[in-house]
Design a protein around this motif. Structure first.
Motif, PDB file in Angstrom:
ATOM      1  N   VAL A  10      77.408  78.447  19.491  1.00 24.17           N
ATOM      2  CA  VAL A  10      78.800  78.413  19.940  1.00 24.17           C
ATOM      3  C   VAL A  10      79.721  78.268  18.725  1.00 24.17           C
ATOM      4  N   ASP A  11      80.576  79.277  18.513  1.00 24.14           N
ATOM      5  CA  ASP A  11      81.535  79.249  17.396  1.00 24.14           C
ATOM      6  C   ASP A  11      82.638  80.248  17.716  1.00 24.14           C
ATOM      7  N   ASP A  12      83.862  79.912  17.374  1.00 26.76           N
ATOM      8  CA  ASP A  12      84.972  80.817  17.682  1.00 26.76           C
ATOM      9  C   ASP A  12      85.119  81.948  16.675  1.00 26.76           C
ATOM     10  N   SER A  35      81.735  82.385  22.213  1.00 31.89           N
ATOM     11  CA  SER A  35      82.872  82.237  21.287  1.00 31.89           C
ATOM     12  C   SER A  35      83.774  81.078  21.660  1.00 31.89           C
ATOM     13  N   GLY A  36      83.404  80.295  22.691  1.00 23.63           N
ATOM     14  CA  GLY A  36      84.206  79.153  23.096  1.00 23.63           C
ATOM     15  C   GLY A  36      83.483  78.311  24.126  1.00 23.63           C
ATOM     16  N   GLY A  37      84.077  77.170  24.459  1.00 22.35           N
ATOM     17  CA  GLY A  37      83.449  76.241  25.379  1.00 22.35           C
ATOM     18  C   GLY A  37      83.249  76.797  26.777  1.00 22.35           C
ATOM     19  N   ASP A  38      84.270  77.513  27.291  1.00 21.14           N
ATOM     20  CA  ASP A  38      84.161  78.042  28.649  1.00 21.14           C
ATOM     21  C   ASP A  38      83.020  79.053  28.762  1.00 21.14           C
ATOM     22  N   GLU A  39      82.933  79.925  27.774  1.00 25.54           N
ATOM     23  CA  GLU A  39      81.857  80.923  27.787  1.00 25.54           C
ATOM     24  C   GLU A  39      80.492  80.244  27.656  1.00 25.54           C
ATOM     25  N   MET A  58      86.973  74.151  17.308  1.00 23.81           N
ATOM     26  CA  MET A  58      87.274  75.385  18.036  1.00 23.81           C
ATOM     27  C   MET A  58      88.574  75.189  18.793  1.00 23.81           C
ATOM     28  N   GLY A  60      91.212  75.243  21.867  1.00 25.33           N
ATOM     29  CA  GLY A  60      90.992  74.920  23.273  1.00 25.33           C
ATOM     30  C   GLY A  60      89.995  73.790  23.394  1.00 25.33           C
ATOM     31  N   ASP A  62      87.065  71.826  22.078  1.00 21.69           N
ATOM     32  CA  ASP A  62      86.320  71.729  20.823  1.00 21.69           C
ATOM     33  C   ASP A  62      84.861  71.333  21.096  1.00 21.69           C
TER      34      ASP A  62
END
Length: 376
Positions: A10-12, A35-39, A58, A60, A62
Protein backbone atom coordinates in the motif's frame (compact mmCIF):
# COMPACT_ATOMS: atom_id res chain seq x y z
CA UNK A 1 -4.89 -27.57 -1.47
CA UNK A 2 -3.58 -24.32 0.05
CA UNK A 3 -3.95 -20.88 -1.55
CA UNK A 4 -0.96 -19.06 -3.01
CA UNK A 5 0.49 -16.71 -0.34
CA UNK A 6 -0.15 -13.01 -0.96
CA UNK A 7 1.45 -9.74 0.16
CA UNK A 8 -0.44 -6.43 0.23
CA UNK A 9 1.57 -3.37 -0.82
CA UNK A 10 0.00 0.00 0.00
CA UNK A 11 1.54 3.30 -1.18
CA UNK A 12 0.13 6.37 -2.89
CA UNK A 13 3.13 6.67 -5.22
CA UNK A 14 3.21 4.38 -8.25
CA UNK A 15 7.02 4.35 -8.39
CA UNK A 16 7.21 3.13 -4.78
CA UNK A 17 4.81 0.28 -5.54
CA UNK A 18 6.85 -0.72 -8.60
CA UNK A 19 10.04 -0.70 -6.52
CA UNK A 20 8.45 -2.89 -3.82
CA UNK A 21 7.21 -5.34 -6.45
CA UNK A 22 10.68 -5.57 -7.96
CA UNK A 23 12.24 -6.22 -4.55
CA UNK A 24 9.73 -8.82 -3.33
CA UNK A 25 8.79 -10.68 -6.53
CA UNK A 26 9.34 -14.44 -6.33
CA UNK A 27 7.76 -17.62 -7.59
CA UNK A 28 4.81 -18.81 -5.55
CA UNK A 29 3.95 -15.36 -4.17
CA UNK A 30 1.25 -12.94 -5.31
CA UNK A 31 1.77 -9.21 -4.82
CA UNK A 32 -1.38 -7.06 -4.63
CA UNK A 33 -1.09 -3.28 -4.91
CA UNK A 34 -3.28 -0.55 -3.44
CA UNK A 35 -2.75 3.20 -3.90
CA UNK A 36 -4.68 4.15 -0.75
CA UNK A 37 -6.44 2.96 2.37
CA UNK A 38 -9.88 2.53 0.81
CA UNK A 39 -8.55 0.39 -2.01
CA UNK A 40 -6.54 -1.67 0.48
CA UNK A 41 -9.62 -2.37 2.61
CA UNK A 42 -11.50 -3.59 -0.46
CA UNK A 43 -8.70 -6.03 -1.24
CA UNK A 44 -8.61 -7.24 2.38
CA UNK A 45 -12.29 -8.16 2.13
CA UNK A 46 -11.52 -10.45 -0.84
CA UNK A 47 -8.14 -11.97 0.04
CA UNK A 48 -6.09 -13.38 2.89
CA UNK A 49 -2.63 -11.83 3.22
CA UNK A 50 0.58 -13.15 4.69
CA UNK A 51 1.97 -9.61 5.13
CA UNK A 52 0.92 -5.98 4.59
CA UNK A 53 3.49 -3.29 3.85
CA UNK A 54 1.93 0.11 4.51
CA UNK A 55 3.29 3.54 3.65
CA UNK A 56 2.74 5.83 6.62
CA UNK A 57 2.37 9.16 4.84
CA UNK A 58 -0.56 8.85 2.44
CA UNK A 59 -3.20 11.49 1.67
CA UNK A 60 -6.64 10.86 3.14
CA UNK A 61 -6.32 7.70 5.23
CA UNK A 62 -2.70 7.38 6.35
CA UNK A 63 -0.94 4.13 7.22
CA UNK A 64 -1.62 4.41 10.95
CA UNK A 65 -5.36 4.84 10.42
CA UNK A 66 -5.45 1.92 7.98
CA UNK A 67 -3.62 -0.29 10.49
CA UNK A 68 -6.07 0.63 13.27
CA UNK A 69 -9.01 -0.32 11.05
CA UNK A 70 -7.32 -3.58 10.13
CA UNK A 71 -6.72 -4.45 13.77
CA UNK A 72 -10.35 -3.73 14.63
CA UNK A 73 -11.60 -6.16 11.94
CA UNK A 74 -11.62 -9.89 12.74
CA UNK A 75 -10.83 -10.75 9.11
CA UNK A 76 -7.64 -8.65 8.97
CA UNK A 77 -6.52 -8.34 12.59
CA UNK A 78 -4.05 -11.23 12.26
CA UNK A 79 -2.22 -9.80 9.21
CA UNK A 80 1.36 -8.77 10.11
CA UNK A 81 2.03 -5.10 9.26
CA UNK A 82 5.33 -3.50 8.39
CA UNK A 83 5.27 0.30 8.21
CA UNK A 84 7.40 2.03 5.58
CA UNK A 85 8.14 5.71 6.18
CA UNK A 86 10.31 8.46 4.76
CA UNK A 87 9.58 10.68 7.77
CA UNK A 88 11.66 11.31 10.86
CA UNK A 89 12.73 8.26 12.85
CA UNK A 90 11.72 9.51 16.31
CA UNK A 91 10.62 7.28 19.18
CA UNK A 92 7.13 8.77 19.42
CA UNK A 93 6.45 8.01 15.78
CA UNK A 94 7.62 4.43 16.18
CA UNK A 95 5.54 4.03 19.32
CA UNK A 96 2.49 5.26 17.41
CA UNK A 97 3.20 2.69 14.70
CA UNK A 98 3.56 -0.23 17.09
CA UNK A 99 0.50 0.93 18.99
CA UNK A 100 -1.45 0.85 15.72
CA UNK A 101 -0.51 -2.80 15.31
CA UNK A 102 2.79 -2.91 13.45
CA UNK A 103 5.24 -5.77 13.84
CA UNK A 104 8.05 -3.72 12.33
CA UNK A 105 8.96 -0.18 11.26
CA UNK A 106 11.32 0.40 8.31
CA UNK A 107 12.84 3.72 7.25
CA UNK A 108 13.06 4.76 3.61
CA UNK A 109 15.13 4.33 1.55
CA UNK A 110 14.54 0.63 2.12
CA UNK A 111 17.50 -1.70 2.37
CA UNK A 112 16.55 -4.48 -0.14
CA UNK A 113 18.31 -7.33 1.68
CA UNK A 114 16.70 -6.49 5.01
CA UNK A 115 13.23 -6.16 3.48
CA UNK A 116 13.54 -9.49 1.65
CA UNK A 117 14.80 -11.22 4.79
CA UNK A 118 12.02 -9.89 7.01
CA UNK A 119 9.29 -10.57 4.47
CA UNK A 120 10.56 -14.15 4.04
CA UNK A 121 10.03 -14.77 7.75
CA UNK A 122 6.35 -13.79 7.52
CA UNK A 123 5.93 -15.76 4.29
CA UNK A 124 7.29 -18.90 5.95
CA UNK A 125 5.07 -18.37 9.00
CA UNK A 126 2.03 -18.01 6.78
CA UNK A 127 2.82 -21.20 4.86
CA UNK A 128 3.38 -23.08 8.11
CA UNK A 129 0.07 -21.80 9.45
CA UNK A 130 -1.68 -22.98 6.28
CA UNK A 131 -0.11 -26.42 6.68
CA UNK A 132 -1.19 -26.60 10.32
CA UNK A 133 -4.75 -25.63 9.39
CA UNK A 134 -4.79 -28.23 6.61
CA UNK A 135 -3.51 -30.89 9.02
CA UNK A 136 -6.09 -29.88 11.58
CA UNK A 137 -8.86 -30.17 8.99
CA UNK A 138 -7.59 -33.62 7.99
CA UNK A 139 -7.56 -34.70 11.63
CA UNK A 140 -11.11 -33.41 12.10
CA UNK A 141 -12.25 -35.30 9.00
CA UNK A 142 -10.40 -38.44 10.12
CA UNK A 143 -11.92 -38.22 13.59
CA UNK A 144 -15.39 -37.89 12.08
CA UNK A 145 -14.72 -40.84 9.78
CA UNK A 146 -13.51 -42.97 12.70
CA UNK A 147 -16.59 -42.07 14.74
CA UNK A 148 -18.81 -42.96 11.78
CA UNK A 149 -16.95 -46.25 11.28
CA UNK A 150 -17.30 -47.08 14.97
CA UNK A 151 -21.02 -46.31 14.85
CA UNK A 152 -21.36 -48.37 11.69
CA UNK A 153 -19.48 -51.28 13.29
CA UNK A 154 -21.69 -51.21 16.38
CA UNK A 155 -24.81 -51.03 14.24
CA UNK A 156 -23.57 -53.92 12.11
CA UNK A 157 -22.86 -56.09 15.17
CA UNK A 158 -26.36 -55.36 16.45
CA UNK A 159 -27.92 -56.32 13.11
CA UNK A 160 -25.72 -59.42 12.85
CA UNK A 161 -26.79 -60.54 16.33
CA UNK A 162 -30.43 -60.00 15.40
CA UNK A 163 -30.14 -61.78 12.04
CA UNK A 164 -28.43 -64.81 13.58
CA UNK A 165 -30.44 -64.98 16.79
CA UNK A 166 -33.83 -65.31 15.06
CA UNK A 167 -32.98 -68.35 12.88
CA UNK A 168 -31.05 -69.92 15.75
CA UNK A 169 -34.17 -69.58 17.91
CA UNK A 170 -36.22 -71.31 15.20
CA UNK A 171 -33.65 -74.08 14.90
CA UNK A 172 -33.51 -74.52 18.67
CA UNK A 173 -37.31 -74.74 18.86
CA UNK A 174 -37.38 -77.16 15.92
CA UNK A 175 -34.84 -79.47 17.55
CA UNK A 176 -36.83 -79.39 20.82
CA UNK A 177 -40.04 -80.30 18.95
CA UNK A 178 -38.36 -83.13 17.07
CA UNK A 179 -37.10 -84.57 20.35
CA UNK A 180 -40.61 -84.76 21.79
CA UNK A 181 -42.10 -88.31 21.93
CA UNK A 182 -45.20 -87.39 19.94
CA UNK A 183 -46.37 -89.87 17.35
CA UNK A 184 -48.87 -87.45 15.85
CA UNK A 185 -46.35 -84.60 15.44
CA UNK A 186 -46.28 -83.28 11.86
CA UNK A 187 -42.57 -82.83 11.35
CA UNK A 188 -42.75 -81.62 7.73
CA UNK A 189 -43.52 -78.00 8.62
CA UNK A 190 -40.89 -78.01 11.36
CA UNK A 191 -38.22 -79.35 9.01
CA UNK A 192 -39.23 -76.89 6.28
CA UNK A 193 -38.90 -73.96 8.69
CA UNK A 194 -35.54 -75.24 9.89
CA UNK A 195 -34.26 -75.61 6.32
CA UNK A 196 -35.35 -72.06 5.47
CA UNK A 197 -33.53 -70.63 8.47
CA UNK A 198 -30.40 -72.64 7.75
CA UNK A 199 -30.45 -71.21 4.20
CA UNK A 200 -30.85 -67.71 5.62
CA UNK A 201 -27.86 -68.13 7.94
CA UNK A 202 -25.81 -69.70 5.16
CA UNK A 203 -26.56 -66.75 2.87
CA UNK A 204 -25.46 -64.26 5.51
CA UNK A 205 -22.20 -66.09 6.18
CA UNK A 206 -21.48 -66.60 2.47
CA UNK A 207 -21.99 -62.87 1.82
CA UNK A 208 -19.58 -62.00 4.62
CA UNK A 209 -16.98 -64.43 3.28
CA UNK A 210 -17.35 -63.11 -0.28
CA UNK A 211 -16.92 -59.51 0.84
CA UNK A 212 -13.76 -60.48 2.70
CA UNK A 213 -12.41 -62.39 -0.33
CA UNK A 214 -13.07 -59.50 -2.71
CA UNK A 215 -11.48 -56.92 -0.41
CA UNK A 216 -8.35 -59.09 -0.12
CA UNK A 217 -8.25 -59.84 -3.85
CA UNK A 218 -8.81 -63.55 -3.27
CA UNK A 219 -11.93 -63.99 -5.37
CA UNK A 220 -11.58 -65.14 -8.97
CA UNK A 221 -14.25 -65.40 -11.63
CA UNK A 222 -14.76 -68.65 -13.53
CA UNK A 223 -16.09 -67.13 -16.73
CA UNK A 224 -17.76 -69.03 -19.51
CA UNK A 225 -20.21 -68.25 -22.31
CA UNK A 226 -23.66 -68.68 -20.81
CA UNK A 227 -27.27 -68.19 -21.79
CA UNK A 228 -28.81 -65.70 -19.34
CA UNK A 229 -32.25 -67.20 -20.00
CA UNK A 230 -31.01 -70.51 -18.59
CA UNK A 231 -29.24 -68.98 -15.60
CA UNK A 232 -32.05 -66.61 -14.57
CA UNK A 233 -34.39 -69.30 -13.12
CA UNK A 234 -31.63 -70.45 -10.75
CA UNK A 235 -31.15 -66.86 -9.57
CA UNK A 236 -34.87 -66.37 -9.00
CA UNK A 237 -34.99 -69.65 -7.10
CA UNK A 238 -32.65 -68.13 -4.49
CA UNK A 239 -35.08 -65.26 -3.94
CA UNK A 240 -38.19 -67.45 -4.11
CA UNK A 241 -38.49 -68.03 -0.32
CA UNK A 242 -38.59 -64.26 0.29
CA UNK A 243 -41.08 -63.83 -2.57
CA UNK A 244 -43.32 -66.59 -1.19
CA UNK A 245 -43.06 -65.26 2.37
CA UNK A 246 -44.31 -61.86 1.18
CA UNK A 247 -46.95 -63.33 -1.14
CA UNK A 248 -45.51 -61.16 -3.93
CA UNK A 249 -46.32 -61.24 -7.62
CA UNK A 250 -43.16 -61.90 -9.67
CA UNK A 251 -43.18 -60.79 -13.32
CA UNK A 252 -40.28 -61.72 -15.62
CA UNK A 253 -39.86 -60.09 -19.04
CA UNK A 254 -37.34 -61.72 -21.39
CA UNK A 255 -36.55 -60.85 -25.02
CA UNK A 256 -37.23 -63.42 -27.71
CA UNK A 257 -33.60 -63.68 -28.77
CA UNK A 258 -30.93 -65.56 -26.83
CA UNK A 259 -28.83 -63.46 -24.44
CA UNK A 260 -25.22 -64.59 -24.12
CA UNK A 261 -22.75 -63.41 -21.50
CA UNK A 262 -19.14 -64.26 -20.82
CA UNK A 263 -19.46 -64.42 -17.06
CA UNK A 264 -19.21 -66.56 -13.95
CA UNK A 265 -22.61 -68.32 -13.77
CA UNK A 266 -22.49 -68.70 -9.98
CA UNK A 267 -21.79 -65.00 -9.54
CA UNK A 268 -24.52 -63.97 -12.00
CA UNK A 269 -26.95 -66.10 -9.98
CA UNK A 270 -25.69 -64.36 -6.85
CA UNK A 271 -26.07 -60.87 -8.38
CA UNK A 272 -29.63 -61.39 -9.59
CA UNK A 273 -30.68 -63.38 -6.53
CA UNK A 274 -29.45 -60.67 -4.16
CA UNK A 275 -31.19 -57.81 -5.96
CA UNK A 276 -34.51 -59.66 -6.35
CA UNK A 277 -34.27 -60.95 -2.77
CA UNK A 278 -33.75 -57.40 -1.51
CA UNK A 279 -36.79 -56.23 -3.45
CA UNK A 280 -38.87 -59.03 -1.92
CA UNK A 281 -37.74 -58.36 1.66
CA UNK A 282 -38.31 -54.60 1.44
CA UNK A 283 -41.73 -54.79 -0.22
CA UNK A 284 -44.87 -55.05 1.95
CA UNK A 285 -46.91 -58.24 1.63
CA UNK A 286 -48.77 -58.64 -1.63
CA UNK A 287 -46.36 -56.48 -3.59
CA UNK A 288 -45.14 -56.69 -7.16
CA UNK A 289 -41.59 -57.35 -8.36
CA UNK A 290 -40.75 -57.05 -12.04
CA UNK A 291 -37.55 -58.38 -13.60
CA UNK A 292 -36.79 -57.20 -17.14
CA UNK A 293 -33.93 -58.21 -19.45
CA UNK A 294 -33.04 -56.05 -22.47
CA UNK A 295 -30.33 -56.05 -25.13
CA UNK A 296 -28.64 -52.67 -25.62
CA UNK A 297 -25.82 -52.64 -28.18
CA UNK A 298 -22.84 -54.22 -26.38
CA UNK A 299 -24.59 -54.65 -23.03
CA UNK A 300 -27.30 -56.68 -21.37
CA UNK A 301 -29.53 -54.58 -19.10
CA UNK A 302 -31.20 -56.22 -16.12
CA UNK A 303 -33.85 -54.10 -14.40
CA UNK A 304 -35.49 -55.01 -11.09
CA UNK A 305 -38.47 -52.86 -10.08
CA UNK A 306 -40.62 -53.14 -6.95
CA UNK A 307 -43.40 -51.23 -5.21
CA UNK A 308 -41.77 -51.51 -1.79
CA UNK A 309 -40.82 -49.11 0.99
CA UNK A 310 -38.43 -47.00 -1.11
CA UNK A 311 -35.25 -45.20 -0.04
CA UNK A 312 -35.06 -41.60 1.28
CA UNK A 313 -33.32 -39.32 -1.23
CA UNK A 314 -30.66 -38.25 1.30
CA UNK A 315 -29.64 -41.90 1.85
CA UNK A 316 -29.65 -43.14 -1.74
CA UNK A 317 -25.94 -42.38 -2.12
CA UNK A 318 -24.91 -44.90 0.59
CA UNK A 319 -26.87 -47.99 -0.39
CA UNK A 320 -23.94 -49.52 -2.30
CA UNK A 321 -21.56 -48.93 0.61
CA UNK A 322 -20.72 -51.60 3.16
CA UNK A 323 -23.50 -51.85 5.79
CA UNK A 324 -25.22 -48.97 3.98
CA UNK A 325 -28.81 -49.83 4.84
CA UNK A 326 -31.39 -47.07 4.60
CA UNK A 327 -32.98 -46.06 7.91
CA UNK A 328 -36.46 -47.04 6.80
CA UNK A 329 -35.51 -50.69 6.18
CA UNK A 330 -33.64 -51.29 9.43
CA UNK A 331 -35.59 -53.47 11.78
CA UNK A 332 -37.39 -55.33 8.97
CA UNK A 333 -37.33 -59.01 9.87
CA UNK A 334 -34.82 -60.87 7.71
CA UNK A 335 -33.62 -57.58 6.28
CA UNK A 336 -30.03 -58.76 6.14
CA UNK A 337 -26.78 -57.13 7.18
CA UNK A 338 -26.71 -54.25 4.72
CA UNK A 339 -23.92 -55.84 2.66
CA UNK A 340 -25.99 -57.37 -0.15
CA UNK A 341 -25.87 -54.41 -2.54
CA UNK A 342 -22.24 -53.68 -1.66
CA UNK A 343 -21.39 -57.26 -2.60
CA UNK A 344 -23.47 -57.06 -5.78
CA UNK A 345 -21.70 -53.84 -6.81
CA UNK A 346 -18.28 -55.44 -6.42
CA UNK A 347 -19.31 -58.59 -8.29
CA UNK A 348 -20.80 -56.53 -11.13
CA UNK A 349 -17.65 -54.41 -11.39
CA UNK A 350 -15.50 -57.57 -11.45
CA UNK A 351 -17.46 -58.39 -14.62
CA UNK A 352 -16.68 -54.89 -16.02
CA UNK A 353 -20.32 -53.98 -15.51
CA UNK A 354 -22.23 -51.27 -13.68
CA UNK A 355 -25.11 -51.16 -11.20
CA UNK A 356 -27.13 -48.07 -10.33
CA UNK A 357 -30.29 -47.01 -8.58
CA UNK A 358 -32.48 -45.64 -11.37
CA UNK A 359 -35.08 -44.18 -9.01
CA UNK A 360 -36.61 -44.67 -5.60
CA UNK A 361 -39.61 -43.01 -3.99
CA UNK A 362 -40.70 -43.49 -0.39
CA UNK A 363 -43.78 -45.68 -0.24
CA UNK A 364 -43.72 -46.31 -4.01
CA UNK A 365 -40.70 -48.53 -4.52
CA UNK A 366 -37.32 -48.66 -6.25
CA UNK A 367 -35.81 -49.52 -9.63
CA UNK A 368 -32.30 -50.97 -9.92
CA UNK A 369 -30.41 -51.46 -13.18
CA UNK A 370 -27.43 -53.73 -13.88
CA UNK A 371 -25.45 -53.44 -17.12
CA UNK A 372 -23.20 -56.35 -18.08
CA UNK A 373 -21.10 -56.59 -21.28
CA UNK A 374 -22.30 -59.17 -23.81
CA UNK A 375 -19.91 -61.88 -24.96
CA UNK A 376 -18.34 -61.61 -28.39
Amino acid sequence: MTDTPKFLLVDDLEENLLALEALLAREGLELHRASGGDEALELILEHEYALALLDVQMPGMDGFELAEIMRANTRSQHIPIIFLTAGSEDAARKFHGYEAGAVDFMQKPIEPTILRSKSSVFLDLFVQRQQIVAQRDKLVALTAALKAADLQKNRFLGVLAHELRNPLAVLSSGVALLELPMDDLDTDDVKKSMRQNVRHMTRLIDDLLDINRIEHGKISLKKENLDLGEVLPHALEIAQPAIDAGDHELVVNLPDEQITLNADPARVVQIVGNIVGNAARYTPNGGRIEVTILNDADHVILTVADNGVGIPSEQQSIIFEMFGQSDNVRGISGGGLGIGLALVKQLVELHSGEIRLVKSVLGEGSVFEVRLPQSR
